[in-house]
Design an enzyme around this catalytic site. Structure first.
Site, PDB file in Angstrom:
ATOM      1  N   HIS A 105      36.348 -43.559   0.604  1.00 58.34           N
ATOM      2  CA  HIS A 105      35.238 -42.891   1.286  1.00 58.34           C
ATOM      3  C   HIS A 105      34.208 -43.887   1.815  1.00 58.34           C
ATOM      4  O   HIS A 105      33.077 -43.514   2.106  1.00 58.34           O
ATOM      5  CB  HIS A 105      34.561 -41.885   0.347  1.00 58.34           C
ATOM      6  CG  HIS A 105      35.416 -40.683   0.057  1.00 58.34           C
ATOM      7  ND1 HIS A 105      35.123 -39.758  -0.916  1.00 58.34           N
ATOM      8  CD2 HIS A 105      36.585 -40.257   0.628  1.00 58.34           C
ATOM      9  CE1 HIS A 105      36.069 -38.812  -0.932  1.00 58.34           C
ATOM     10  NE2 HIS A 105      36.966 -39.106  -0.024  1.00 58.34           N
ATOM     11  N   GLY A 171      36.521 -38.921 -13.793  1.00 63.47           N
ATOM     12  CA  GLY A 171      35.199 -38.528 -13.302  1.00 63.47           C
ATOM     13  C   GLY A 171      35.167 -37.955 -11.911  1.00 63.47           C
ATOM     14  O   GLY A 171      34.269 -38.265 -11.132  1.00 63.47           O
ATOM     15  N   LEU A 198      34.450 -35.286 -17.923  1.00 63.09           N
ATOM     16  CA  LEU A 198      33.503 -34.642 -18.830  1.00 63.09           C
ATOM     17  C   LEU A 198      33.933 -33.218 -19.159  1.00 63.09           C
ATOM     18  O   LEU A 198      33.757 -32.741 -20.278  1.00 63.09           O
ATOM     19  CB  LEU A 198      32.116 -34.636 -18.187  1.00 63.09           C
ATOM     20  CG  LEU A 198      30.917 -34.407 -19.090  1.00 63.09           C
ATOM     21  CD1 LEU A 198      30.863 -35.416 -20.225  1.00 63.09           C
ATOM     22  CD2 LEU A 198      29.627 -34.477 -18.276  1.00 63.09           C
TER      23      LEU A 198
HETATM   24  N1  APR Z   1      31.958 -38.939 -17.627  1.00 66.43           N
HETATM   25  C1  APR Z   1      33.044 -38.369 -17.071  1.00 66.43           C
HETATM   26  N2  APR Z   1      32.979 -37.425 -16.123  1.00 66.43           N
HETATM   27  C2  APR Z   1      31.760 -37.030 -15.721  1.00 66.43           C
HETATM   28  C3  APR Z   1      30.570 -37.584 -16.256  1.00 66.43           C
HETATM   29  C4  APR Z   1      30.702 -38.586 -17.257  1.00 66.43           C
HETATM   30  N3  APR Z   1      29.640 -39.178 -17.824  1.00 66.43           N
HETATM   31  N4  APR Z   1      29.519 -36.982 -15.643  1.00 66.43           N
HETATM   32  C5  APR Z   1      30.020 -36.096 -14.779  1.00 66.43           C
HETATM   33  N5  APR Z   1      31.371 -36.111 -14.820  1.00 66.43           N
HETATM   34  C6  APR Z   1      32.331 -35.324 -14.041  1.00 66.43           C
HETATM   35  C7  APR Z   1      31.833 -33.940 -13.691  1.00 66.43           C
HETATM   36  O1  APR Z   1      32.168 -33.038 -14.734  1.00 66.43           O
HETATM   37  C8  APR Z   1      32.608 -33.641 -12.405  1.00 66.43           C
HETATM   38  O2  APR Z   1      33.865 -33.055 -12.693  1.00 66.43           O
HETATM   39  O3  APR Z   1      32.512 -35.980 -12.808  1.00 66.43           O
HETATM   40  C9  APR Z   1      32.823 -35.039 -11.802  1.00 66.43           C
HETATM   41  C10 APR Z   1      31.960 -35.327 -10.588  1.00 66.43           C
HETATM   42  O4  APR Z   1      32.339 -34.468  -9.557  1.00 66.43           O
HETATM   43  P1  APR Z   1      31.631 -34.513  -8.120  1.00 66.43           P
HETATM   44  O5  APR Z   1      30.154 -34.513  -8.279  1.00 66.43           O
HETATM   45  O6  APR Z   1      32.247 -33.439  -7.298  1.00 66.43           O
HETATM   46  O7  APR Z   1      32.037 -35.967  -7.546  1.00 66.43           O
HETATM   47  P2  APR Z   1      33.398 -36.422  -6.879  1.00 66.43           P
HETATM   48  O8  APR Z   1      34.553 -35.707  -7.473  1.00 66.43           O
HETATM   49  O9  APR Z   1      33.414 -37.905  -6.903  1.00 66.43           O
HETATM   50  O10 APR Z   1      33.200 -35.922  -5.391  1.00 66.43           O
HETATM   51  C11 APR Z   1      34.219 -36.200  -4.453  1.00 66.43           C
HETATM   52  O11 APR Z   1      32.925 -35.351  -2.650  1.00 66.43           O
HETATM   53  O12 APR Z   1      30.782 -35.113  -1.885  1.00 66.43           O
HETATM   54  C12 APR Z   1      31.963 -35.781  -1.694  1.00 66.43           C
HETATM   55  O13 APR Z   1      32.372 -37.841  -0.680  1.00 66.43           O
HETATM   56  C13 APR Z   1      31.812 -37.271  -1.828  1.00 66.43           C
HETATM   57  O14 APR Z   1      33.283 -38.867  -2.888  1.00 66.43           O
HETATM   58  C14 APR Z   1      32.638 -37.612  -3.039  1.00 66.43           C
HETATM   59  C15 APR Z   1      33.639 -36.484  -3.095  1.00 66.43           C
END
Ligand code: APR
Length: 228
Positions: A105, A171, A198
């Site tokens: 990304h 994550g 998480l």
């Molecule tokens: N340890 C492990 N997992 C965690 C923690 C932690 N300390 N804190 C949060 N999480 C988990 C949450 O439960 C959730 O499932 O990480 C995940 C984060 O999800 P999103 O906020 O949706 O992030 P991500 O999956 O990286 O998003 C994907 O979406 O908005 C776009 O381009 C952006 O790259 C991003 C993509």
């Protein structure tokens, strides 16, 4: 053993980088359509530039955590047999010492020229319209992949998924494609699949195994197991 690790915002959460979809996540305070689409940038470049300028400045104040460091330790043992594919635009994997990292990304610390399409390492603000070092056009945007744009490195990623023995997702909510589809691709190619998150992600059921907890605990424990 050949391992592909997919990381998302959850791996950087304990470093103090906000996730997107959790409570207090970035998409709670901002509408995606206002800051993370090419249309938003065409309509209101100043708002989009400031949003990413703030994220870039905030990056200077955070540090990699135990999960990033554990993956760097794993690369020390596996060398070319470990590939990290990250959806994150921060540089915490690199700062922890990982070398084989694909930023599908894009990256906050890179600028993309709208005129000549050159990607330039960038640590400063962009909202004031600095010139591209390559072609001098004042048309630099954050080098991040917005909704509706094509992620980087897809060919290399699918080549890696095809040959890996183990695919580990850390994550990420599993809400955004194509990354959310990697688990099924890896499985179809014959890999074992493991989720460290998480809470169960939207794609949890597609994994052979899913472990729940903070990345700073689960990732070092998993790496210790693998190396023991
Ligand atoms: N340890 C492990 N997992 C965690 C923690 C932690 N300390 N804190 C949060 N999480 C988990 C949450 O439960 C959730 O499932 O990480 C995940 C984060 O999800 P999103 O906020 O949706 O992030 P991500 O999956 O990286 O998003 C994907 O979406 O908005 C776009 O381009 C952006 O790259 C991003 C993509």
């Amino acid at each position: 053993m050949n391992v592909v690790v997919l990381t998302g915002a959850g791996i950087s959460a304990e470093s103090g980088v906000p996730t997107f979809r959790d409570a207090d996540g970035l998409w709670e305070g901002h509408r995606v359509e206002d800051v993370a689409t090419p249309e938003a940038y065409d309509r209101d470049p100043a708002t989009v530039q400031r949003f990413y300028d703030e994220r870039r400045a905030a990056l200077a104040a955070v540090q990699p955590n135990a999960a990033h460091r554990a993956l760097a330790r794993l690369e020390h043992w596996l060398h070319d047999d470990l590939l990290i594919v990250t959806q994150n635009i921060d540089d915490l994997h690199e700062r922890a010492g990982s070398k084989r990292v694909l930023h599908m990304h894009g990256e906050l610390l890179s600028a993309l020229c709208g005129a000549c399409e050159t990607r330039t390492p960038w640590h400063d603000d962009l909202h004031h319209g600095p010139e591209c070092p390559q072609c001098a056009a004042a048309d630099l945007r954050p080098d991040v992949v917005w909704f509706g744009e094509v992620p980087y490195e897809m060919d290399r990623i699918f080549d890696a998924l095809e040959v890996c023995d183990l695919f580990v997702s850390i994550g990420t909510s599993g809400a955004v494609y194509p990354a959310a589809g990697f688990v099924r691709a890896a499985r179809a190619y014959g890999a074992r699949t493991l989720e460290l998150n998480l809470q169960p992600s939207e794609g949890s059921l597609f994994f052979h195994e899913s472990r729940q907890g903070p990345a700073s605990e689960l990732v070092p424990a998993w790496v210790d197991d693998l190396l023991s």
